[in-house]
Design an enzyme around this catalytic site. Structure first.
Site, short mmCIF file in Angstrom:
data_model
loop_
_atom_site.label_atom_id
_atom_site.label_comp_id
_atom_site.label_asym_id
_atom_site.label_seq_id
_atom_site.Cartn_x
_atom_site.Cartn_y
_atom_site.Cartn_z
CB THR A 5 -13.33 18.57 -159.31
OG1 THR A 5 -12.85 18.48 -157.48
CG2 THR A 5 -12.52 19.18 -159.88
CB SER A 10 -8.94 22.55 -152.16
OG SER A 10 -8.92 21.60 -152.57
CB THR A 11 -13.29 20.44 -155.17
OG1 THR A 11 -12.76 21.62 -155.92
CG2 THR A 11 -14.28 19.61 -154.59
CG ASN A 12 -10.49 18.17 -151.52
OD1 ASN A 12 -11.50 17.53 -152.30
ND2 ASN A 12 -9.23 18.10 -152.22
CB SER A 43 -61.95 5.00 -157.49
OG SER A 43 -62.18 4.20 -157.74
CB SER A 44 -60.29 5.52 -163.22
OG SER A 44 -60.68 4.09 -162.09
#
Length: 479
Positions: A110, A149-151, A327-328
């Site tokens: 809604t 309707s929202t529905n 990779s660090s």
């Protein structure tokens, strides 16, 4: 997303709803219903405006409704035209930032429907020369939401949005499939060992391996086209629970005709609108197909990561294009980051499918209140799969190369080629050759030759690449 209350009278307007008065930002196109929804649902921090397909779907529905109501004499030409013009602006991408309700919300959608009604009404008011909030001239409920309707609006909007998104996903899958097809052609002459259960099996070509990935994608493109056809059945015109209360007897047919014209989709009004209003089966089916796509795509990425593992201590059969430092701490390390991100998309889609299943099952009586989370889950799956397919194609598959010499050496030294000799030397002799090759490190070719089981000419003929990778007519006369 939250709305900060503004007390300055010149920057707000007063709107009314069931619960009383509220100040709404004067420049906002949404109104009091949307404002309350934003306050009530500070859940994900993600507004429905993130899904343009949903906003466009809502705009298509409201435009079709305005046209149908005008046809039936329920909406005058001036208001109908203003609503249609406002909807077309939304369809063109305008005002999507005004759709601020959280994607996860109570109320069966809604709040989303009212967000659309209010934005369209206020933009239509401007087009008519009125100020935002002057609803006596054109009202979000009485005019924009007329006969609706929202529905019936919300599930129809979800189906339209799913249709739009699925078509783009299929296009992205086609891009990825063609990338694999090009690689299958490029690697058609590259002999390698196939594997079952991670153990040496029998030879194949790298082209054959890549062609399987293309074929899997092609199959899933077809499954998606089949699934999207299910969302063409809509319940628009059913209003609250499918009985069509407050709607004209001809409204359902009229609005479907207009919506089909607006969207270009061959829509069908459900034969039983009460059933269609409560049933989420189409969404469950669609989510299941998305999960299928995700599972198979993830398996493909598993293969790419495994085949490229190494570069020296793994399989090392193919090289994925290096995209970033891996990779660090380990200099020179490059990771398969593109397949990895697609794997993670697949994990998410599988989880989304579980969410859709639970939400669909939780519906009660004449309505399912949990369609917002169904929508959010489906739209995430569609969007992320599409982005993943394009990324995998452009930033990984297109740049894959084969380690041809390494692959050739693996075949030459493999015990698995003995399988091709089974029809000629028998399973018992072939097993003995395999055991000796494994124990001594010798080649199958040399052991068979030394034992006098076959001549060199016979071996060369039986172990040629095409004989190892395609069906052959057996010549057992001399066995």
């Amino acid at each position: 997303m939250t709305i900060q209350k503004i007390d300055t009278a010149t920057t707000t307007r007063i709107e009314h709803d069931l619960l009383g008065e509220r100040e709404v930002p004067a420049q906002a196109y949404y109104g009091v219903h949307t404002l309350r929804a934003v306050e009530n649902f500070p859940i994900s921090g993600t507004a429905i405006g993130i899904y343009p397909d949903l906003i466009q779907a809502l705009a298509c529905i409201k435009e079709a409704a305005a046209r149908a109501n005008h046809d039936l004499g329920l909406l005058d030409a001036v208001r109908a035209d203003a609503i249609v013009r406002a909807c077309r602006e939304l369809r063109a991408g305008r005002l999507h930032e005004q759709f601020v309700v959280d994607v996860i919300q109570g109320g069966a959608g809604t709040s989303t429907n009212m967000n659309a009604n209010e934005v369209i009404a206020n933009r239509a008011l401007e087009l008519l020369g009125h100020a935002k909030g002057e609803y006596q001239h054109l009202h979000p409920n009485d005019h924009v939401n007329l006969s609706q309707s929202t529905n019936d609006v919300y599930p129809t909007a979800l189906k339209l949005a799913a249709h739009f998104g699925i078509l783009r996903l299929v296009e992205a899958m086609t891009v990825l499939r063609r990338s694999f097809e090009r690689k299958a052609t490029e690697f058609a002459d590259v002999l390698k060992m196939g594997r079952t259960q991670l153990q040496d099996a029998v030879p194949m070509t790298l082209g054959q391996e890549f062609s399987t990935y293309a074929t899997m994608l092609g199959e899933d493109e077809e499954r998606l086209r089949e699934a999207v056809a299910l969302v063409h059945e809509i319940n628009l015109g059913g209003t609250a629970i499918g009985t069509g209360i407050t709607a004209h007897p001809e409204y359902a047919a009229r609005v479907r005709e207009h919506l089909a014209q607006v969207t270009g989709i061959a829509l069908v009004t459900a034969p039983n609108l009460i059933e269609a209003t409560q049933d989420c089966g189409a969404f469950v089916q669609l989510s299941g197909v998305l999960k299928r796509v995700a599972v198979k795509l993830s398996k493909t990425c598993n293969d790419l990561r495994l085949l490229s593992s190494g570069p020296r201590a793994g399989l090392g059969e193919i090289n994925l294009p290096p995209m970033q430092a891996g990779s660090s701490i380990m200099p020179g390390k490059v990771n398969p980051v593109i397949p990895e991100v697609v794997n993670q998309i697949a994990f998410e889609v599988i989880g989304n499918d579980i969410t859709v299943s639970f939400a669909a099952e939780a519906g009660q009586l004449q309505l399912n209140a949990f369609e917002p989370i169904i929508a959010h889950s489906l739209f995430k799956s569609v969007t992320h799969l599409r982005n993943g397919c394009l990324t995998l194609a452009e930033r990984c598959v297109d740049g894959i190369t084969a380690n041809r010499e390494h692959l050739s050496a693996l075949v030459r030294d493999s015990i698995g080629v003995v399988t091709a000799l089974n029809p000629y030397i028998g399973y018992k002799q072939a097993t003995a050759v395999a055991r000796e090759a494994h124990a001594t490190g010798g080649s199958v070719y040399r052991i068979v030759l030394d034992k006098g089981l076959l001549t060199q000419a016979q071996l060369d003929h039986l172990l040629r690449p095409e004989a190892l990778t395609t069906p052959q007519v057996l010549d057992l006369a001399g066995r």
